[in-house]
Design an enzyme around this catalytic site. Structure first.
Site, PDB file in Angstrom:
ATOM      1  N   SER A 150       1.211  -1.074   0.142  1.00  0.00           N
ATOM      2  CA  SER A 150       0.160   0.119   0.005  1.00  0.00           C
ATOM      3  C   SER A 150       1.202   1.325   0.412  1.00  0.00           C
ATOM      4  CB  SER A 150      -0.985   0.151   0.893  1.00  0.00           C
ATOM      5  OG  SER A 150      -1.892   1.357   1.355  1.00  0.00           O
TER       6      SER A 150
ATOM      7  N   CYS B 256       8.811   0.576   5.046  1.00  0.00           N
ATOM      8  CA  CYS B 256       7.887   1.539   4.794  1.00  0.00           C
ATOM      9  C   CYS B 256       6.113   1.180   5.586  1.00  0.00           C
ATOM     10  CB  CYS B 256       7.175   1.258   4.066  1.00  0.00           C
ATOM     11  SG  CYS B 256       8.285   2.259   2.264  1.00  0.00           S
TER      12      CYS B 256
ATOM     13  N   TYR C 120       2.828   8.171  18.034  1.00  0.00           N
ATOM     14  CA  TYR C 120       3.139   8.113  16.681  1.00  0.00           C
ATOM     15  C   TYR C 120       4.599   9.079  16.983  1.00  0.00           C
ATOM     16  CZ  TYR C 120       3.459   8.042  11.988  1.00  0.00           C
ATOM     17  OH  TYR C 120       3.339   8.077  10.573  1.00  0.00           O
TER      18      TYR C 120
ATOM     19  N   LYS D 170       8.425   7.445  15.470  1.00  0.00           N
ATOM     20  CA  LYS D 170       9.194   7.936  14.770  1.00  0.00           C
ATOM     21  C   LYS D 170      10.486   9.252  15.044  1.00  0.00           C
ATOM     22  CE  LYS D 170       6.535   6.182  11.424  1.00  0.00           C
ATOM     23  NZ  LYS D 170       6.484   5.248  10.813  1.00  0.00           N
TER      24      LYS D 170
ATOM     25  N   THR E 294      -1.936   8.989   0.882  1.00  0.00           N
ATOM     26  CA  THR E 294      -1.560   7.270   0.672  1.00  0.00           C
ATOM     27  C   THR E 294      -3.352   6.817   2.046  1.00  0.00           C
ATOM     28  OG1 THR E 294      -0.492   7.584   2.895  1.00  0.00           O
ATOM     29  CG2 THR E 294       0.743   6.863   1.204  1.00  0.00           C
TER      30      THR E 294
HETATM   31  N1  LIG Z   1       1.140   8.812   4.398  1.00  0.00           N
HETATM   32  C1  LIG Z   1       1.300   9.634   4.981  1.00  0.00           C
HETATM   33  O1  LIG Z   1       0.594  11.389   5.027  1.00  0.00           O
HETATM   34  C2  LIG Z   1       2.792   9.321   6.117  1.00  0.00           C
HETATM   35  C3  LIG Z   1       3.123  10.436   5.956  1.00  0.00           C
HETATM   36  C4  LIG Z   1       4.785   9.963   7.014  1.00  0.00           C
HETATM   37  C5  LIG Z   1       4.557   8.987   7.681  1.00  0.00           C
HETATM   38  N2  LIG Z   1       4.211   7.845   7.370  1.00  0.00           N
HETATM   39  C6  LIG Z   1       4.940   6.288   7.314  1.00  0.00           C
HETATM   40  O2  LIG Z   1       5.436   6.256   5.353  1.00  0.00           O
HETATM   41  C7  LIG Z   1       4.949   4.049   6.177  1.00  0.00           C
HETATM   42  C8  LIG Z   1       4.065   4.475   4.857  1.00  0.00           C
HETATM   43  O3  LIG Z   1       3.366   4.953   5.345  1.00  0.00           O
HETATM   44  P1  LIG Z   1       1.595   5.376   4.060  1.00  0.00           P
HETATM   45  O4  LIG Z   1       1.147   6.007   3.953  1.00  0.00           O
HETATM   46  O5  LIG Z   1       1.899   4.161   3.061  1.00  0.00           O
HETATM   47  O6  LIG Z   1       0.575   4.341   5.055  1.00  0.00           O
HETATM   48  P2  LIG Z   1      -0.462   2.967   4.404  1.00  0.00           P
HETATM   49  O7  LIG Z   1      -1.602   2.349   5.231  1.00  0.00           O
HETATM   50  O8  LIG Z   1      -0.468   2.583   3.125  1.00  0.00           O
HETATM   51  O9  LIG Z   1       0.485   1.592   3.949  1.00  0.00           O
HETATM   52  C9  LIG Z   1       1.378   0.762   5.596  1.00  0.00           C
HETATM   53  C10 LIG Z   1       0.899  -0.768   5.164  1.00  0.00           C
HETATM   54  O10 LIG Z   1       1.996  -0.910   5.646  1.00  0.00           O
HETATM   55  C11 LIG Z   1       1.604  -1.991   6.647  1.00  0.00           C
HETATM   56  N3  LIG Z   1       1.704  -3.281   8.306  1.00  0.00           N
HETATM   57  C12 LIG Z   1       0.734  -2.442   8.718  1.00  0.00           C
HETATM   58  N4  LIG Z   1       1.615  -2.642   9.747  1.00  0.00           N
HETATM   59  C13 LIG Z   1       2.131  -4.364   9.546  1.00  0.00           C
HETATM   60  C14 LIG Z   1       2.926  -5.113   9.755  1.00  0.00           C
HETATM   61  N5  LIG Z   1       2.987  -4.707  11.741  1.00  0.00           N
HETATM   62  N6  LIG Z   1       4.449  -5.605   9.103  1.00  0.00           N
HETATM   63  C15 LIG Z   1       3.848  -5.887   7.968  1.00  0.00           C
HETATM   64  N7  LIG Z   1       3.249  -4.673   7.554  1.00  0.00           N
HETATM   65  C16 LIG Z   1       2.355  -4.257   8.044  1.00  0.00           C
HETATM   66  C17 LIG Z   1       0.054  -2.373   5.920  1.00  0.00           C
HETATM   67  O11 LIG Z   1      -0.982  -3.527   5.786  1.00  0.00           O
HETATM   68  C18 LIG Z   1       0.155  -1.464   4.749  1.00  0.00           C
HETATM   69  O12 LIG Z   1      -0.023  -2.149   3.827  1.00  0.00           O
HETATM   70  C19 LIG Z   1       4.209   4.424   7.582  1.00  0.00           C
HETATM   71  O13 LIG Z   1       5.725   4.319   8.619  1.00  0.00           O
HETATM   72  C20 LIG Z   1       4.002   5.996   8.506  1.00  0.00           C
HETATM   73  O14 LIG Z   1       4.095   6.268   9.318  1.00  0.00           O
HETATM   74  C21 LIG Z   1       2.656   8.301   6.070  1.00  0.00           C
END
Ligand SMILES: NC(=O)c1ccc[n+]([C@@H]2O[C@H](COP(=O)([O-])OP(=O)(O)OC[C@H]3O[C@@H](n4cnc5c(N)ncnc54)[C@H](O)[C@@H]3O)[C@@H](O)[C@H]2O)c1
Length: 256
Positions: free
Chosen positions: A15, A86, A162, A166, A197
């Site tokens: 994802s 990720c 969170y 991080k 996302t």
């Molecule tokens: N989207 C944002 O705005 C944003 C901003 C800052 C940081 N992030 C970070 O980026 C990373 C990706 O986020 P995203 O927005 O793509 O989120 P998302 O929810 O689209 O994807 C996260 C993925 O991680 C998987 N996941 C969750 N727990 C898991 C586990 N225990 N083992 C294996 N897989 C697991 C989920 O199934 C999912 O496919 C995350 O670490 C998030 O904290 C995202």
């Protein structure tokens, strides 16, 4: 490190930011193993992107499951040259809400377990596999790219867990890079702002609009392909090591 012909493990690759990274790597001629708890979407990527991509059902907090996903990558490509981590969750909750209800301790522990302990678990096991690689002409054996968040620096109300998780990812970047330098393994962290996302879509439309307004330039949410492009540069540029890069359109989160 060259993308084409190399094998990568992408956690959270079913994802969002991980999914865009899987797409970028596969389109550029790499082999990719998606390690995620979301089988349905991971298998969907395999169906779409073809034989360059495999899926390994993996909880990043589990030692045997992460080890098995690394074995899948080794079987697939012969060696594991890069990990893009990720996988992550959000755990929004006030420490003490307006009704006087206190933040559940198990929710805090879960956020730390998945986002911080999971990152360390993947990093340590990947480093062991990468240590076996034949070094490149630069002496490089592998690259690990972890994902933090700008919440590590300017966390808002409700983000104590969170942000702490991080900030832990940010904090371990340099000591990991220092230790693994001897093996020619680089460790980098990306700290995204707000990206389009499924995770970002979990917040309300009103919150998303206010987040969009905070971005200086460009005045929009980030695109997952922009995160993936930065990952591509980190993989290829051997001078990038031990650093945290914000990718956020110069957004700085206000207190509330
Ligand atoms: N989207 C944002 O705005 C944003 C901003 C800052 C940081 N992030 C970070 O980026 C990373 C990706 O986020 P995203 O927005 O793509 O989120 P998302 O929810 O689209 O994807 C996260 C993925 O991680 C998987 N996941 C969750 N727990 C898991 C586990 N225990 N083992 C294996 N897989 C697991 C989920 O199934 C999912 O496919 C995350 O670490 C998030 O904290 C995202």
């Amino acid at each position: 490190m060259q993308v084409e012909g190399s094998t990568f493990l992408v956690t959270g690759g079913s994802s969002g930011l991980g999914g865009a990274t899987v797409r970028m790597l596969a389109e550029r001629g790499a082999k990719v193993v998606i390690a995620d708890i979301n089988r349905e979407d991971g298998v969907g990527f395999v169906a779409e992107l073809g034989e360059r991509v495999r899926f390994a059902l993996t909880d990043v907090t589990s030692e045997p499951q992460v080890q098995a996903s690394i074995e899948t990558a080794l079987d697939f490509g012969g060696s594991l040259l890069g990990v893009i981590h990720c996988a992550g969750i959000v755990t929004p909750r006030r420490v003490l809400d307006k009704d006087g209800i206190v933040h559940p301790l198990d929710l805090f522990a879960k956020g730390i377990q998945v986002n911080l302990v999971g990152t360390f678990n993947v990093t340590r096991l990947a480093a062991k596999a990468m240590a076996q690689n034949v070094p490149t002409s630069e002496g490089e054996r592998g690259v690990i790219v972890n994902t933090a968040s700008i919440a590590a620096f300017d966390g808002q109300i409700g983000q104590a867990c969170y942000s702490a998780s991080k900030a832990g990812v940010v904090g371990m970047t340099l000591p990991l890079a220092r230790e693994l330098a001897r093996l020619g393994i680089r460790v980098m962290t990306v700290a995204p702002g707000v990206f389009e996302t499924p995770m970002a879509l979990e917040v309300s439309e009103a919150v998303r609009e206010s987040l969009t307004r905070l971005a200086l330039f460009p005045a929009r949410l980030g695109r997952p392909s922009e995160f993936a492009a930065l990952v591509g540069q980190i993989i290829e540029n051997v001078m990038l090591n031990g650093e945290v890069i914000r990718i956020d359109g110069a957004v700085r989160m206000p207190p509330r």
